[in-house]
Design a protein around this motif. Sequence first.
Motif, PDB file in Angstrom:
ATOM      1  N   THR A 198       0.807  -1.287  -0.173  1.00 19.98           N
ATOM      2  CA  THR A 198      -0.020  -0.131   0.000  1.00 19.98           C
ATOM      3  C   THR A 198       0.857   1.461  -0.128  1.00 19.98           C
ATOM      4  O   THR A 198       1.802   1.066   0.542  1.00 19.98           O
ATOM      5  CB  THR A 198      -1.020   0.009   1.158  1.00 19.98           C
ATOM      6  OG1 THR A 198      -1.840  -1.021   1.221  1.00 19.98           O
ATOM      7  CG2 THR A 198      -1.602   1.210   1.462  1.00 19.98           C
ATOM      8  N   ALA A 199       0.410   2.208  -0.785  1.00 19.70           N
ATOM      9  CA  ALA A 199       0.996   3.476  -0.711  1.00 19.70           C
ATOM     10  C   ALA A 199      -0.079   4.853  -0.645  1.00 19.70           C
ATOM     11  O   ALA A 199      -1.208   4.459  -1.223  1.00 19.70           O
ATOM     12  CB  ALA A 199       1.873   3.543  -1.900  1.00 19.70           C
ATOM     13  N   ILE A 200       0.232   5.776  -0.051  1.00 22.34           N
ATOM     14  CA  ILE A 200      -0.745   6.748   0.007  1.00 22.34           C
ATOM     15  C   ILE A 200      -0.128   8.171  -0.364  1.00 22.34           C
ATOM     16  O   ILE A 200       0.930   8.746   0.267  1.00 22.34           O
ATOM     17  CB  ILE A 200      -1.267   7.028   1.462  1.00 22.34           C
ATOM     18  CG1 ILE A 200      -2.003   5.782   2.212  1.00 22.34           C
ATOM     19  CG2 ILE A 200      -2.114   8.131   1.608  1.00 22.34           C
ATOM     20  CD1 ILE A 200      -2.472   5.674   3.581  1.00 22.34           C
ATOM     21  N   GLU A 205       1.011  14.427  -7.136  1.00 20.29           N
ATOM     22  CA  GLU A 205       2.600  14.327  -6.890  1.00 20.29           C
ATOM     23  C   GLU A 205       2.858  12.974  -7.342  1.00 20.29           C
ATOM     24  O   GLU A 205       4.264  12.897  -7.847  1.00 20.29           O
ATOM     25  CB  GLU A 205       2.772  14.338  -5.496  1.00 20.29           C
ATOM     26  CG  GLU A 205       2.312  15.938  -4.767  1.00 20.29           C
ATOM     27  CD  GLU A 205       2.410  15.975  -3.275  1.00 20.29           C
ATOM     28  OE1 GLU A 205       2.856  17.191  -2.654  1.00 20.29           O
ATOM     29  OE2 GLU A 205       2.487  14.861  -2.782  1.00 20.29           O
ATOM     30  N   THR A 206       2.114  11.870  -7.475  1.00 17.74           N
ATOM     31  CA  THR A 206       2.585  10.486  -7.575  1.00 17.74           C
ATOM     32  C   THR A 206       1.444   9.914  -8.586  1.00 17.74           C
ATOM     33  O   THR A 206       0.563   9.042  -8.275  1.00 17.74           O
ATOM     34  CB  THR A 206       2.639   9.913  -6.495  1.00 17.74           C
ATOM     35  OG1 THR A 206       3.545  10.374  -5.304  1.00 17.74           O
ATOM     36  CG2 THR A 206       3.397   8.638  -6.541  1.00 17.74           C
ATOM     37  N   PRO A 207       1.569  10.142  -9.983  1.00 15.30           N
ATOM     38  CA  PRO A 207       0.764   9.513 -10.785  1.00 15.30           C
ATOM     39  C   PRO A 207       1.181   8.134 -11.258  1.00 15.30           C
ATOM     40  O   PRO A 207       0.115   7.568 -11.909  1.00 15.30           O
ATOM     41  CB  PRO A 207       0.861  10.618 -12.083  1.00 15.30           C
ATOM     42  CG  PRO A 207       2.181  11.309 -11.932  1.00 15.30           C
ATOM     43  CD  PRO A 207       2.473  11.145 -10.372  1.00 15.30           C
ATOM     44  N   TYR A 208       2.293   7.698 -11.022  1.00 15.27           N
ATOM     45  CA  TYR A 208       2.634   6.394 -11.543  1.00 15.27           C
ATOM     46  C   TYR A 208       3.312   5.678 -10.125  1.00 15.27           C
ATOM     47  O   TYR A 208       3.948   6.078  -9.303  1.00 15.27           O
ATOM     48  CB  TYR A 208       3.809   6.362 -12.641  1.00 15.27           C
ATOM     49  CG  TYR A 208       2.996   7.151 -14.065  1.00 15.27           C
ATOM     50  CD1 TYR A 208       2.283   6.262 -14.872  1.00 15.27           C
ATOM     51  CD2 TYR A 208       3.080   8.201 -14.196  1.00 15.27           C
ATOM     52  CE1 TYR A 208       1.790   6.746 -15.803  1.00 15.27           C
ATOM     53  CE2 TYR A 208       2.674   8.732 -15.361  1.00 15.27           C
ATOM     54  CZ  TYR A 208       1.991   8.231 -16.134  1.00 15.27           C
ATOM     55  OH  TYR A 208       1.335   8.665 -17.401  1.00 15.27           O
ATOM     56  N   SER A 220      -5.351  -8.170  -7.198  1.00 11.05           N
ATOM     57  CA  SER A 220      -6.355  -7.125  -7.198  1.00 11.05           C
ATOM     58  C   SER A 220      -5.522  -5.536  -7.137  1.00 11.05           C
ATOM     59  O   SER A 220      -4.672  -5.308  -5.990  1.00 11.05           O
ATOM     60  CB  SER A 220      -7.405  -7.182  -6.271  1.00 11.05           C
ATOM     61  OG  SER A 220      -8.279  -6.386  -5.956  1.00 11.05           O
ATOM     62  N   VAL A 221      -5.991  -4.556  -7.808  1.00 10.64           N
ATOM     63  CA  VAL A 221      -5.312  -3.278  -7.665  1.00 10.64           C
ATOM     64  C   VAL A 221      -6.443  -2.358  -7.352  1.00 10.64           C
ATOM     65  O   VAL A 221      -7.498  -2.405  -8.010  1.00 10.64           O
ATOM     66  CB  VAL A 221      -4.452  -2.752  -8.921  1.00 10.64           C
ATOM     67  CG1 VAL A 221      -4.123  -1.324  -8.683  1.00 10.64           C
ATOM     68  CG2 VAL A 221      -3.662  -3.682  -9.388  1.00 10.64           C
ATOM     69  N   ARG A 222      -6.347  -1.411  -6.326  1.00  8.97           N
ATOM     70  CA  ARG A 222      -7.352  -0.468  -5.836  1.00  8.97           C
ATOM     71  C   ARG A 222      -6.790   0.635  -5.246  1.00  8.97           C
ATOM     72  O   ARG A 222      -5.743   0.940  -4.842  1.00  8.97           O
ATOM     73  CB  ARG A 222      -8.112  -1.078  -4.308  1.00  8.97           C
ATOM     74  CG  ARG A 222      -8.456  -2.666  -4.665  1.00  8.97           C
ATOM     75  CD  ARG A 222      -8.686  -3.272  -3.305  1.00  8.97           C
ATOM     76  NE  ARG A 222      -8.971  -4.636  -3.365  1.00  8.97           N
ATOM     77  CZ  ARG A 222      -9.674  -5.429  -2.353  1.00  8.97           C
ATOM     78  NH1 ARG A 222      -9.886  -4.914  -1.166  1.00  8.97           N
ATOM     79  NH2 ARG A 222      -9.650  -6.686  -2.421  1.00  8.97           N
ATOM     80  N   ALA A 223      -7.598   1.764  -6.099  1.00  4.58           N
ATOM     81  CA  ALA A 223      -7.329   3.203  -5.598  1.00  4.58           C
ATOM     82  C   ALA A 223      -8.608   3.785  -4.832  1.00  4.58           C
ATOM     83  O   ALA A 223      -9.755   3.694  -5.303  1.00  4.58           O
ATOM     84  CB  ALA A 223      -7.139   3.980  -6.962  1.00  4.58           C
ATOM     85  N   GLU A 224      -8.528   4.414  -3.428  1.00  9.49           N
ATOM     86  CA  GLU A 224      -9.623   4.656  -2.961  1.00  9.49           C
ATOM     87  C   GLU A 224      -9.430   5.980  -2.266  1.00  9.49           C
ATOM     88  O   GLU A 224      -8.501   6.549  -1.560  1.00  9.49           O
ATOM     89  CB  GLU A 224      -9.673   3.604  -1.572  1.00  9.49           C
ATOM     90  CG  GLU A 224      -9.944   2.305  -2.233  1.00  9.49           C
ATOM     91  CD  GLU A 224     -10.022   1.291  -0.886  1.00  9.49           C
ATOM     92  OE1 GLU A 224      -8.946   1.290  -0.166  1.00  9.49           O
ATOM     93  OE2 GLU A 224     -10.767   0.565  -0.841  1.00  9.49           O
ATOM     94  N   PRO A 279      -5.206  12.882  -0.658  1.00 11.83           N
ATOM     95  CA  PRO A 279      -4.446  11.714  -0.903  1.00 11.83           C
ATOM     96  C   PRO A 279      -5.396  10.327  -1.089  1.00 11.83           C
ATOM     97  O   PRO A 279      -6.351  10.313  -0.654  1.00 11.83           O
ATOM     98  CB  PRO A 279      -3.982  11.283   0.849  1.00 11.83           C
ATOM     99  CG  PRO A 279      -4.877  12.401   1.576  1.00 11.83           C
ATOM    100  CD  PRO A 279      -5.337  13.427   0.674  1.00 11.83           C
ATOM    101  N   VAL A 280      -4.629   9.368  -1.949  1.00 11.07           N
ATOM    102  CA  VAL A 280      -5.400   8.437  -2.247  1.00 11.07           C
ATOM    103  C   VAL A 280      -4.588   7.144  -2.157  1.00 11.07           C
ATOM    104  O   VAL A 280      -3.218   7.078  -2.221  1.00 11.07           O
ATOM    105  CB  VAL A 280      -5.622   8.445  -3.766  1.00 11.07           C
ATOM    106  CG1 VAL A 280      -5.957   7.305  -4.612  1.00 11.07           C
ATOM    107  CG2 VAL A 280      -6.146   9.608  -4.512  1.00 11.07           C
TER     108      VAL A 280
END
Length: 419
Positions: A198-200, A205-208, A220-224, A279-280
């Motif tokens: 996980t990264a927040i 600032e962090t598109p990739y 499974s890839v999740r963005a929340e 933050p995502v």
Amino acid sequence: MKFTFSAFATTAIVGLTAGAASAQDVSCGGIGAAGQWMGGAAEASDITTSEGPLTLEALPVTQGGNTVGYFSISETTEVRVEAQPVDGGDSVIELYDEAGTLILTDDDSGGAWASRAETTLQPGSYCLATRGYADGALTTDMRVGRLEHEDITQGLSGGFFGGGDPYFVGVDACTSDTQATLLGTGPIDGQLTDDGVTAINTISETPYYRFTLANPQAISVRAENPSADPYIYFFDGDGTLMAENDDYESLNSRIDFTTPLPAGTYCIGMRALSNPDVPVTLSVVGYDAAAALAELYDTGEAAPPLDGSYPVIDLGVLPGRSVRDAQVSGRQATWYAFEVPEQGALVVNAVEVTDSDPLLILYDDLGQEVAYNDDHGGTLNSQITARVQAGRYILAVRQYSDNYQGIIRIATERYIPAP
């Protein structure tokens, strides 16, 4: 008891019947009711052989409703589907096959609140449905065409993070030269259990993000973070787009690779359809088929089986009118099953009693979505109105987000055509 339409309602049901008759060639599992052929007639709506794109212009989309266009494919064809709002509005498109299976959905990839998607379709008939974002009303042009045909949406230029030529996926392809934040330390195979890697960060600032698999893995890839409304794109090591997703659950995004990905390096690109400076949470976890299915049932994204393996409240034969209150905790859906004894119309209202933002999803007994609504009539309450046949139906009632834990009043009304 039975409820018979008044004179006003009789007019409405006649309209419903007429719409159903016009849609008998293409139903798309019920989605295609009251639609029309994109080319004006079935024989003129084969996009494989059409000289130009097929367009339906200035179509009204009512609040909480949608408008549907039919087209056909005679040979495997790459197509573009679009919705361009007229004089404002925010469109959402959904493409269904003849059986009613959702193939794709898009909100803003057309640019400026328009919708656009490109895909390869096999021979068959299809339904392109357009609705307003958050069930809002709008007027829209709809178009389907081959990739060489003229488009009606501008697309997204150069990705979210710089200039360049128009590029449909919304972000520049992530290649080995793209600067990306590493996920995990070394291959992440051993870190995929529980919460995974996980990264927040903010998307601006962090598109990739980039990670490596040492062995084939189903992931499974999740963005929340609904405030960002993240849109995620998944690339292989050569920069080829493998998958994309927007709004898998609420405004969060998710991509499931149910078949193990080969060992190698992968990259995730993101853009924000709302605020890129909040933050995502981006996570990569091991895909668990049973857990994923249970999660779909829990959130109402898919209908559970009616075999007793998942809790569903059976209401029996639905009366003409019923009212009940339910304590509904967050996004955990409460499920109801009921019988409709004869053809007619069904109205379901979900009204806040305490601390609630209700959401309704109606399915048939095969698990095909019949109707969905979040906010209705300028309020946080929900209402769905659906033409139904005799049979068994399943209703999910849940809160829009986990911030709500209150009581929802659920009212159903069943109508039959006047004699």
